[in-house]
Design a protein around this motif. Structure first.
Motif, PDB file in Angstrom:
ATOM      1  N   LEU A  74      -0.764   8.407 -16.039  1.00 20.21           N
ATOM      2  CA  LEU A  74      -0.525   9.305 -14.925  1.00 20.21           C
ATOM      3  C   LEU A  74       0.625   8.747 -14.088  1.00 20.21           C
ATOM      4  O   LEU A  74       0.657   7.553 -13.814  1.00 20.21           O
ATOM      5  CB  LEU A  74      -1.775   9.430 -14.050  1.00 20.21           C
ATOM      6  CG  LEU A  74      -3.032  10.004 -14.719  1.00 20.21           C
ATOM      7  CD1 LEU A  74      -4.244   9.793 -13.818  1.00 20.21           C
ATOM      8  CD2 LEU A  74      -2.843  11.486 -15.028  1.00 20.21           C
ATOM      9  N   ARG A  75       1.530   9.596 -13.671  1.00 21.31           N
ATOM     10  CA  ARG A  75       2.610   9.166 -12.792  1.00 21.31           C
ATOM     11  C   ARG A  75       2.104   9.078 -11.363  1.00 21.31           C
ATOM     12  O   ARG A  75       1.296   9.881 -10.919  1.00 21.31           O
ATOM     13  CB  ARG A  75       3.771  10.160 -12.845  1.00 21.31           C
ATOM     14  CG  ARG A  75       4.567  10.090 -14.117  1.00 21.31           C
ATOM     15  CD  ARG A  75       5.620  11.185 -14.113  1.00 21.31           C
ATOM     16  NE  ARG A  75       6.512  11.088 -15.263  1.00 21.31           N
ATOM     17  CZ  ARG A  75       7.348  12.049 -15.616  1.00 21.31           C
ATOM     18  NH1 ARG A  75       7.400  13.165 -14.936  1.00 21.31           N
ATOM     19  NH2 ARG A  75       8.128  11.889 -16.656  1.00 21.31           N
ATOM     20  N   ALA A  76       2.596   8.111 -10.630  1.00 25.69           N
ATOM     21  CA  ALA A  76       2.206   7.960  -9.229  1.00 25.69           C
ATOM     22  C   ALA A  76       3.358   7.405  -8.423  1.00 25.69           C
ATOM     23  O   ALA A  76       4.137   6.586  -8.910  1.00 25.69           O
ATOM     24  CB  ALA A  76       0.992   7.038  -9.112  1.00 25.69           C
ATOM     25  N   MET A  77       3.453   7.853  -7.171  1.00 26.17           N
ATOM     26  CA  MET A  77       4.432   7.320  -6.244  1.00 26.17           C
ATOM     27  C   MET A  77       3.795   6.193  -5.433  1.00 26.17           C
ATOM     28  O   MET A  77       2.598   6.227  -5.130  1.00 26.17           O
ATOM     29  CB  MET A  77       4.925   8.412  -5.289  1.00 26.17           C
ATOM     30  CG  MET A  77       5.665   9.549  -5.981  1.00 26.17           C
ATOM     31  SD  MET A  77       7.176   9.010  -6.809  1.00 26.17           S
ATOM     32  CE  MET A  77       8.132   8.440  -5.408  1.00 26.17           C
ATOM     33  N   VAL A  78       4.591   5.195  -5.100  1.00 25.50           N
ATOM     34  CA  VAL A  78       4.118   4.054  -4.310  1.00 25.50           C
ATOM     35  C   VAL A  78       4.448   4.301  -2.848  1.00 25.50           C
ATOM     36  O   VAL A  78       5.603   4.572  -2.501  1.00 25.50           O
ATOM     37  CB  VAL A  78       4.790   2.742  -4.790  1.00 25.50           C
ATOM     38  CG1 VAL A  78       4.339   1.573  -3.921  1.00 25.50           C
ATOM     39  CG2 VAL A  78       4.465   2.499  -6.258  1.00 25.50           C
ATOM     40  N   TYR A  79       3.436   4.208  -1.997  1.00 26.17           N
ATOM     41  CA  TYR A  79       3.673   4.369  -0.566  1.00 26.17           C
ATOM     42  C   TYR A  79       4.427   3.149  -0.021  1.00 26.17           C
ATOM     43  O   TYR A  79       4.260   2.031  -0.494  1.00 26.17           O
ATOM     44  CB  TYR A  79       2.360   4.534   0.189  1.00 26.17           C
ATOM     45  CG  TYR A  79       1.739   5.902   0.023  1.00 26.17           C
ATOM     46  CD1 TYR A  79       2.326   7.027   0.603  1.00 26.17           C
ATOM     47  CD2 TYR A  79       0.570   6.080  -0.704  1.00 26.17           C
ATOM     48  CE1 TYR A  79       1.768   8.285   0.450  1.00 26.17           C
ATOM     49  CE2 TYR A  79      -0.002   7.333  -0.858  1.00 26.17           C
ATOM     50  CZ  TYR A  79       0.608   8.429  -0.272  1.00 26.17           C
ATOM     51  OH  TYR A  79       0.053   9.672  -0.429  1.00 26.17           O
ATOM     52  N   SER A  80       5.229   3.393   0.994  1.00 27.28           N
ATOM     53  CA  SER A  80       6.031   2.331   1.584  1.00 27.28           C
ATOM     54  C   SER A  80       5.163   1.265   2.239  1.00 27.28           C
ATOM     55  O   SER A  80       4.152   1.577   2.880  1.00 27.28           O
ATOM     56  CB  SER A  80       6.986   2.918   2.629  1.00 27.28           C
ATOM     57  OG  SER A  80       7.695   1.890   3.295  1.00 27.28           O
ATOM     58  N   ARG A  81       5.572   0.005   2.071  1.00 26.63           N
ATOM     59  CA  ARG A  81       4.896  -1.117   2.737  1.00 26.63           C
ATOM     60  C   ARG A  81       5.784  -1.715   3.822  1.00 26.63           C
ATOM     61  O   ARG A  81       5.508  -2.781   4.351  1.00 26.63           O
ATOM     62  CB  ARG A  81       4.567  -2.210   1.707  1.00 26.63           C
ATOM     63  CG  ARG A  81       3.453  -1.832   0.770  1.00 26.63           C
ATOM     64  CD  ARG A  81       3.579  -2.562  -0.552  1.00 26.63           C
ATOM     65  NE  ARG A  81       4.656  -2.003  -1.364  1.00 26.63           N
ATOM     66  CZ  ARG A  81       5.139  -2.579  -2.447  1.00 26.63           C
ATOM     67  NH1 ARG A  81       4.654  -3.730  -2.848  1.00 26.63           N
ATOM     68  NH2 ARG A  81       6.108  -2.020  -3.137  1.00 26.63           N
ATOM     69  N   TYR A  82       6.866  -1.033   4.098  1.00 24.62           N
ATOM     70  CA  TYR A  82       7.803  -1.503   5.109  1.00 24.62           C
ATOM     71  C   TYR A  82       7.126  -1.480   6.487  1.00 24.62           C
ATOM     72  O   TYR A  82       6.406  -0.540   6.811  1.00 24.62           O
ATOM     73  CB  TYR A  82       9.032  -0.605   5.126  1.00 24.62           C
ATOM     74  CG  TYR A  82      10.089  -1.012   6.111  1.00 24.62           C
ATOM     75  CD1 TYR A  82      11.000  -2.004   5.801  1.00 24.62           C
ATOM     76  CD2 TYR A  82      10.153  -0.410   7.365  1.00 24.62           C
ATOM     77  CE1 TYR A  82      11.975  -2.385   6.713  1.00 24.62           C
ATOM     78  CE2 TYR A  82      11.120  -0.787   8.273  1.00 24.62           C
ATOM     79  CZ  TYR A  82      12.022  -1.771   7.951  1.00 24.62           C
ATOM     80  OH  TYR A  82      12.974  -2.156   8.847  1.00 24.62           O
ATOM     81  N   PRO A  83       7.289  -2.492   7.357  1.00 25.46           N
ATOM     82  CA  PRO A  83       8.165  -3.666   7.184  1.00 25.46           C
ATOM     83  C   PRO A  83       7.450  -4.899   6.615  1.00 25.46           C
ATOM     84  O   PRO A  83       8.052  -5.957   6.513  1.00 25.46           O
ATOM     85  CB  PRO A  83       8.633  -3.925   8.617  1.00 25.46           C
ATOM     86  CG  PRO A  83       7.435  -3.570   9.439  1.00 25.46           C
ATOM     87  CD  PRO A  83       6.774  -2.413   8.737  1.00 25.46           C
ATOM     88  N   MET A  84       6.163  -4.766   6.264  1.00 25.83           N
ATOM     89  CA  MET A  84       5.394  -5.938   5.834  1.00 25.83           C
ATOM     90  C   MET A  84       5.768  -6.383   4.421  1.00 25.83           C
ATOM     91  O   MET A  84       5.865  -7.562   4.125  1.00 25.83           O
ATOM     92  CB  MET A  84       3.896  -5.644   5.909  1.00 25.83           C
ATOM     93  CG  MET A  84       3.423  -5.223   7.310  1.00 25.83           C
ATOM     94  SD  MET A  84       3.897  -6.396   8.594  1.00 25.83           S
ATOM     95  CE  MET A  84       2.880  -7.798   8.156  1.00 25.83           C
ATOM     96  N   ASN A  85       5.957  -5.394   3.505  1.00 25.68           N
ATOM     97  CA  ASN A  85       6.367  -5.697   2.129  1.00 25.68           C
ATOM     98  C   ASN A  85       5.456  -6.701   1.435  1.00 25.68           C
ATOM     99  O   ASN A  85       5.901  -7.677   0.829  1.00 25.68           O
ATOM    100  CB  ASN A  85       7.821  -6.213   2.099  1.00 25.68           C
ATOM    101  CG  ASN A  85       8.825  -5.095   2.342  1.00 25.68           C
ATOM    102  OD1 ASN A  85       8.528  -3.923   2.124  1.00 25.68           O
ATOM    103  ND2 ASN A  85       9.992  -5.445   2.820  1.00 25.68           N
ATOM    104  N   PHE A  86       4.161  -6.453   1.511  1.00 20.26           N
ATOM    105  CA  PHE A  86       3.216  -7.305   0.798  1.00 20.26           C
ATOM    106  C   PHE A  86       3.437  -7.190  -0.702  1.00 20.26           C
ATOM    107  O   PHE A  86       3.654  -6.109  -1.233  1.00 20.26           O
ATOM    108  CB  PHE A  86       1.776  -6.906   1.134  1.00 20.26           C
ATOM    109  CG  PHE A  86       1.403  -7.105   2.574  1.00 20.26           C
ATOM    110  CD1 PHE A  86       1.473  -8.363   3.152  1.00 20.26           C
ATOM    111  CD2 PHE A  86       0.987  -6.040   3.349  1.00 20.26           C
ATOM    112  CE1 PHE A  86       1.129  -8.555   4.476  1.00 20.26           C
ATOM    113  CE2 PHE A  86       0.637  -6.219   4.676  1.00 20.26           C
ATOM    114  CZ  PHE A  86       0.703  -7.483   5.247  1.00 20.26           C
TER     115      PHE A  86
END
Length: 220
Positions: A74-86
């Protein structure tokens, strides 16, 4: 002389009409105006257009990460982790309603980068290989040498037998029943004897930046 004087005026008028008209009429006008253009010029235009398309593809960084025909994923988009960028986890935009379940492999560009940790109705949490809790049996190189992949900020591959012949750059691939067999995970770094002197261990090297990933595939 009068006829020659009228030619530039006609061309200017046609150009203005080309800009003002609806696209469908514009294309017809363009076709009319390019009649009789030498084949070399037409070929150059095609090549130039293809070059522009290629540059546009480079700029469209999200869509360029989509595989052409994913199967069993299944295709999925990754939600932004900005500004933490874990690096250890991220949230994706599909969940239980799309058939996502915990423990399933998460891939990017054919590489295993983590697994589904938790699922919600329309989202899911991914535990990446950079999480200290991530561990999985793997094999190394063409010889298929058994080892254990240990996640963390600097993932390691351990429990490599002393007699095994590994080399820097050998491919690390999945060998756990929890994931599809032989998914690439990274490359082996310089192996050294462990502190207990019973095994060898080495860092795992990766060709991607986990914080730059914007879309992934999730195993069905």
């Amino acid at each position: 002389m009068k006829k020659n004087f009228l030619v530039p005026i006609v061309l200017v008028a046609c150009t203005a009409l080309f800009v003002m008209f609806e696209p469908s009429y514009g294309w017809e006008l363009k076709s009319f105006l390019t009649r009789g253009v030498p084949p070399e010029s037409a070929s150059s235009t095609v090549i130039e257009n293809e070059g522009l398309k290629a540059e546009l593809a480079k700029l469209t960084n999200v869509s360029s990460q989509f595989p052409d025909k994913p199967t069993n994923y299944l295709r999925a988009m990754v939600y932004s982790r900005y500004p933490m960028n874990f690096k250890n986890e991220f949230l994706i935009d599909i969940g239980k309603n799309e058939g996502v379940s915990a423990g399933k492999a998460v891939m990017f560009g054919g590489i295993l980068i983590g697994k589904i940790e938790k699922t919600f109705d329309d989202t899911a949490l991914v535990e990446t290989v950079f999480d200290s809790r991530f561990q999985t049996p793997v094999r190394i190189g063409a010889e298929g040498i058994d080892a254990l992949f240990k996640g963390g900020s600097l993932p390691q591959v351990g429990l490599i037998t002393l007699k095994s012949a590994t080399a820097n750059g050998d491919i690390i691939y999945s060998a756990s029943p929890d994931f599809p067999y032989a998914l690439a995970m990274g490359e082996l770094g310089d192996a050294k004897v462990s502190q207990d002197q019973l095994f060898r261990e080495a860092p795992a090297n990766f060709a991607y930046d986990i914080n730059g990933i914007k879309t992934v595939l999730v195993a069905k």
